[in-house]
Design a protein around this motif. Structure first.
Motif, PDB file in Angstrom:
ATOM      1  N   SER A   1      47.852  13.066 -13.857  1.00 37.02           N
ATOM      2  CA  SER A   1      48.113  14.497 -14.258  1.00 37.02           C
ATOM      3  C   SER A   1      46.719  15.175 -14.517  1.00 37.02           C
ATOM      4  CB  SER A   1      48.917  14.456 -15.599  1.00 37.02           C
ATOM      5  OG  SER A   1      48.006  13.606 -16.667  1.00 37.02           O
ATOM      6  N   GLU A   2      46.638  16.282 -13.734  1.00 42.59           N
ATOM      7  CA  GLU A   2      45.258  17.050 -13.796  1.00 42.59           C
ATOM      8  C   GLU A   2      45.595  18.457 -13.263  1.00 42.59           C
ATOM      9  OE1 GLU A   2      42.727  14.981 -11.098  1.00 42.59           O
ATOM     10  OE2 GLU A   2      44.015  15.033  -9.448  1.00 42.59           O
ATOM     11  N   VAL A   3      44.645  19.212 -13.546  1.00 46.75           N
ATOM     12  CA  VAL A   3      44.501  20.430 -12.913  1.00 46.75           C
ATOM     13  C   VAL A   3      43.365  20.208 -11.753  1.00 46.75           C
ATOM     14  CG1 VAL A   3      43.672  22.875 -13.296  1.00 46.75           C
ATOM     15  CG2 VAL A   3      44.953  21.725 -14.926  1.00 46.75           C
ATOM     16  N   THR A   4      43.624  20.764 -10.561  1.00 46.62           N
ATOM     17  CA  THR A   4      42.475  19.994  -9.389  1.00 46.62           C
ATOM     18  C   THR A   4      42.647  21.369  -8.433  1.00 46.62           C
ATOM     19  OG1 THR A   4      42.325  18.332  -7.778  1.00 46.62           O
ATOM     20  CG2 THR A   4      44.702  19.072  -8.289  1.00 46.62           C
ATOM     21  N   MET A   5      42.050  20.929  -7.382  1.00 48.29           N
ATOM     22  CA  MET A   5      42.197  22.046  -6.190  1.00 48.29           C
ATOM     23  C   MET A   5      42.794  21.452  -4.923  1.00 48.29           C
ATOM     24  SD  MET A   5      40.240  24.395  -7.515  1.00 48.29           S
ATOM     25  CE  MET A   5      39.756  25.355  -6.076  1.00 48.29           C
ATOM     26  N   ILE A   6      43.621  22.412  -4.501  1.00 42.23           N
ATOM     27  CA  ILE A   6      44.732  21.830  -3.478  1.00 42.23           C
ATOM     28  C   ILE A   6      44.512  22.416  -2.191  1.00 42.23           C
ATOM     29  CG2 ILE A   6      47.206  21.631  -2.751  1.00 42.23           C
ATOM     30  CD1 ILE A   6      46.815  19.870  -5.211  1.00 42.23           C
ATOM     31  N   PRO A   7      44.065  22.108  -1.297  1.00 39.09           N
ATOM     32  CA  PRO A   7      43.831  22.353  -0.012  1.00 39.09           C
ATOM     33  C   PRO A   7      44.943  23.317   0.769  1.00 39.09           C
ATOM     34  CG  PRO A   7      43.930  20.112   0.645  1.00 39.09           C
ATOM     35  CD  PRO A   7      44.006  20.340  -0.988  1.00 39.09           C
ATOM     36  N   GLU A   8      44.657  24.409   1.063  1.00 42.53           N
ATOM     37  CA  GLU A   8      45.828  24.938   1.885  1.00 42.53           C
ATOM     38  C   GLU A   8      46.157  24.372   3.579  1.00 42.53           C
ATOM     39  OE1 GLU A   8      45.306  29.482   2.008  1.00 42.53           O
ATOM     40  OE2 GLU A   8      45.803  29.497  -0.131  1.00 42.53           O
ATOM     41  N   THR A   9      45.042  24.090   4.129  1.00 38.67           N
ATOM     42  CA  THR A   9      45.158  23.253   5.269  1.00 38.67           C
ATOM     43  C   THR A   9      44.449  22.337   5.387  1.00 38.67           C
ATOM     44  OG1 THR A   9      43.294  24.677   6.209  1.00 38.67           O
ATOM     45  CG2 THR A   9      45.240  25.770   6.412  1.00 38.67           C
ATOM     46  N   TYR A  10      44.544  21.370   6.470  1.00 35.35           N
ATOM     47  CA  TYR A  10      43.943  19.898   6.441  1.00 35.35           C
ATOM     48  C   TYR A  10      43.145  19.766   7.773  1.00 35.35           C
ATOM     49  CZ  TYR A  10      46.487  18.865   2.375  1.00 35.35           C
ATOM     50  OH  TYR A  10      47.038  18.883   0.888  1.00 35.35           O
ATOM     51  N   THR A  11      42.195  19.140   7.775  1.00 36.09           N
ATOM     52  CA  THR A  11      41.471  18.820   8.921  1.00 36.09           C
ATOM     53  C   THR A  11      41.749  17.349   9.381  1.00 36.09           C
ATOM     54  OG1 THR A  11      39.859  20.478   8.350  1.00 36.09           O
ATOM     55  CG2 THR A  11      38.943  18.550   9.893  1.00 36.09           C
ATOM     56  N   GLU A  12      42.101  16.936  10.571  1.00 37.65           N
ATOM     57  CA  GLU A  12      42.214  15.668  10.913  1.00 37.65           C
ATOM     58  C   GLU A  12      41.072  15.026  11.628  1.00 37.65           C
ATOM     59  OE1 GLU A  12      45.706  15.473  13.513  1.00 37.65           O
ATOM     60  OE2 GLU A  12      46.959  16.691  12.361  1.00 37.65           O
ATOM     61  N   LEU A  13      40.720  13.761  11.414  1.00 37.47           N
ATOM     62  CA  LEU A  13      39.698  13.210  11.989  1.00 37.47           C
ATOM     63  C   LEU A  13      40.216  11.841  12.509  1.00 37.47           C
ATOM     64  CD1 LEU A  13      37.027  13.367   9.299  1.00 37.47           C
ATOM     65  CD2 LEU A  13      37.249  14.931  11.185  1.00 37.47           C
ATOM     66  N   ASP A  14      39.521  11.323  13.641  1.00 43.12           N
ATOM     67  CA  ASP A  14      39.805   9.968  14.148  1.00 43.12           C
ATOM     68  C   ASP A  14      38.979   8.888  13.376  1.00 43.12           C
ATOM     69  OD1 ASP A  14      37.104   9.909  14.437  1.00 43.12           O
ATOM     70  OD2 ASP A  14      37.324  10.221  16.652  1.00 43.12           O
ATOM     71  N   GLU A  15      39.456   7.601  13.425  1.00 37.13           N
ATOM     72  CA  GLU A  15      38.896   6.582  12.544  1.00 37.13           C
ATOM     73  C   GLU A  15      37.453   6.602  12.294  1.00 37.13           C
ATOM     74  OE1 GLU A  15      38.846   1.792  12.325  1.00 37.13           O
ATOM     75  OE2 GLU A  15      40.542   2.917  13.398  1.00 37.13           O
ATOM     76  N   GLU A  16      36.699   6.780  13.314  1.00 37.32           N
ATOM     77  CA  GLU A  16      35.182   6.948  13.190  1.00 37.32           C
ATOM     78  C   GLU A  16      34.782   8.213  12.325  1.00 37.32           C
ATOM     79  OE1 GLU A  16      31.120   7.410  15.695  1.00 37.32           O
ATOM     80  OE2 GLU A  16      33.039   7.471  16.809  1.00 37.32           O
ATOM     81  N   GLY A  17      35.452   9.010  12.370  1.00 35.34           N
ATOM     82  CA  GLY A  17      35.286  10.455  11.498  1.00 35.34           C
ATOM     83  C   GLY A  17      35.556  10.248  10.194  1.00 35.34           C
ATOM     84  N   VAL A  18      36.910   9.655  10.015  1.00 30.30           N
ATOM     85  CA  VAL A  18      37.479   9.227   8.536  1.00 30.30           C
ATOM     86  C   VAL A  18      36.281   8.067   7.645  1.00 30.30           C
ATOM     87  CG1 VAL A  18      39.119   7.928   7.150  1.00 30.30           C
ATOM     88  CG2 VAL A  18      39.832   9.456   9.090  1.00 30.30           C
TER      89      VAL A  18
ATOM     90  N   GLU B   1      47.518   6.785   7.032  1.00 27.48           N
ATOM     91  CA  GLU B   1      47.296   6.051   5.918  1.00 27.48           C
ATOM     92  C   GLU B   1      46.952   4.625   6.411  1.00 27.48           C
ATOM     93  OE1 GLU B   1      50.362   4.979   2.245  1.00 27.48           O
ATOM     94  OE2 GLU B   1      50.967   6.558   3.689  1.00 27.48           O
ATOM     95  N   ALA B   2      47.428   4.208   7.419  1.00 29.84           N
ATOM     96  CA  ALA B   2      46.958   2.952   8.136  1.00 29.84           C
ATOM     97  C   ALA B   2      45.338   2.917   8.403  1.00 29.84           C
ATOM     98  CB  ALA B   2      47.479   2.733   9.469  1.00 29.84           C
ATOM     99  N   VAL B   3      44.741   4.085   8.648  1.00 27.79           N
ATOM    100  CA  VAL B   3      43.317   3.833   8.848  1.00 27.79           C
ATOM    101  C   VAL B   3      42.730   3.812   7.328  1.00 27.79           C
ATOM    102  CG1 VAL B   3      41.389   5.363   9.374  1.00 27.79           C
ATOM    103  CG2 VAL B   3      43.339   5.352  10.702  1.00 27.79           C
ATOM    104  N   LEU B   4      43.202   4.528   6.563  1.00 27.99           N
ATOM    105  CA  LEU B   4      42.591   4.656   5.225  1.00 27.99           C
ATOM    106  C   LEU B   4      42.876   3.247   4.485  1.00 27.99           C
ATOM    107  CD1 LEU B   4      44.240   7.594   3.422  1.00 27.99           C
ATOM    108  CD2 LEU B   4      41.713   7.317   4.067  1.00 27.99           C
TER     109      LEU B   4
END
Length: 250
Positions: free
Chosen positions: A199-216, A243-246
């Motif tokens: 439970s928090e006040v936070t910053m939610i992104p409007e768009t997302y950037t995908e990365l491969d495993e190396e980038g992640v 999620e599997a990469v994470l």
């Protein structure tokens, strides 16, 4: 609001790591300090302080630590003077990153944040370069294992509480609200018997950037390095990671 569950996975990972490092209480104390410094030491008249204290309590921060942070801010105890800044930039692969800091030495912190970006294939940018990609929002997570209510019942109660939107995943109900309504929504849902894993006040992104495993992997190293910095309070980003990469990289 597709994609938020991906974002929350990163957030939950981050929260667990903060706790393991043993730095969470110090960061929470600084947040309480700033809220009390700017709006006074009374939770009833200072919503920002109320949110900061609620966050500290939800993370089992001792009452004495909370009271000490408030007293330092209001002048009842001697302490250093912190300033709040937000740095913006890009991580590996162009991931948007915002870094919220509380520091007693701006030059030191700026240099350390810049070093973290440059060491991990990122670069620090100008103010405003990525802020437009994020919206400030109240955010709650109810683990489905903690309630017998079905999705329709929760949705009705969320609407009645004054929240804006709810997203359902297999594991949780994710609730979004205006920042100004955060405390009222939280109180209303708690009265209904709900508890929150987040439970928090936070910053939610409007768009997302995908990365491969190396980038992640590079991006997670940047996040870790920033969060290892005592002056860094929050790291917001728009990484979209499998999620599997994470799980593998954790």
């Amino acid at each position: 609001m597709a994609g938020h569950s991906k974002w929350s996975n990163i957030k939950h990972r981050k929260g667990a790591q903060d706790a393991k490092r043993g730095k969470l209480f110090m960061k929470l104390a600084r947040e309480i300090f700033m809220a009390a410094k700017q709006g006074g030491g009374d939770e009833e008249t200072n919503p920002a302080l109320r949110i900061a204290v609620d966050k500290a309590r939800s993370n089992n921060m001792p009452k004495d630590n909370i009271e000490r942070a408030v007293k330092k801010a209001t002048g009842d105890l001697e302490g250093v003077n912190y300033e709040e800044f937000t740095y913006e930039g890009y991580g590996p692969g162009g991931v948007a990153v915002m870094v919220k800091v509380l520091t007693d030495n701006k030059n030191r912190t700026a240099g350390e944040v810049r070093h973290a970006f440059s060491k991990n294939d990122g670069n620090l940018g100008e103010n405003g370069c990525v802020a437009f990609m994020f919206n400030r929002s109240g955010y709650f997570v109810i683990d489905r294992s903690t309630t017998d209510a079905d999705e329709e019942d929760v949705m009705l109660q969320v609407i009645e509480a004054g929240a804006e939107e709810m997203e359902t995943t297999e594991e949780s109900f994710e609730i979004y609200t205006e920042p100004e309504a955060f405390s009222d929504v939280k109180a209303a849902l708690e009265e209904e018997g709900y508890s929150f894993s987040t439970s928090e006040v936070t910053m939610i992104p409007e768009t997302y950037t995908e990365l491969d495993e190396e980038g992640v992997e590079k991006m997670l190293k940047l996040i870790d390095m920033l969060e290892d910095n005592d002056d860094v309070q929050e790291v917001y980003h728009n990484l979209d990671a499998d999620e599997a990469v994470l799980e593998k990289l954790s």
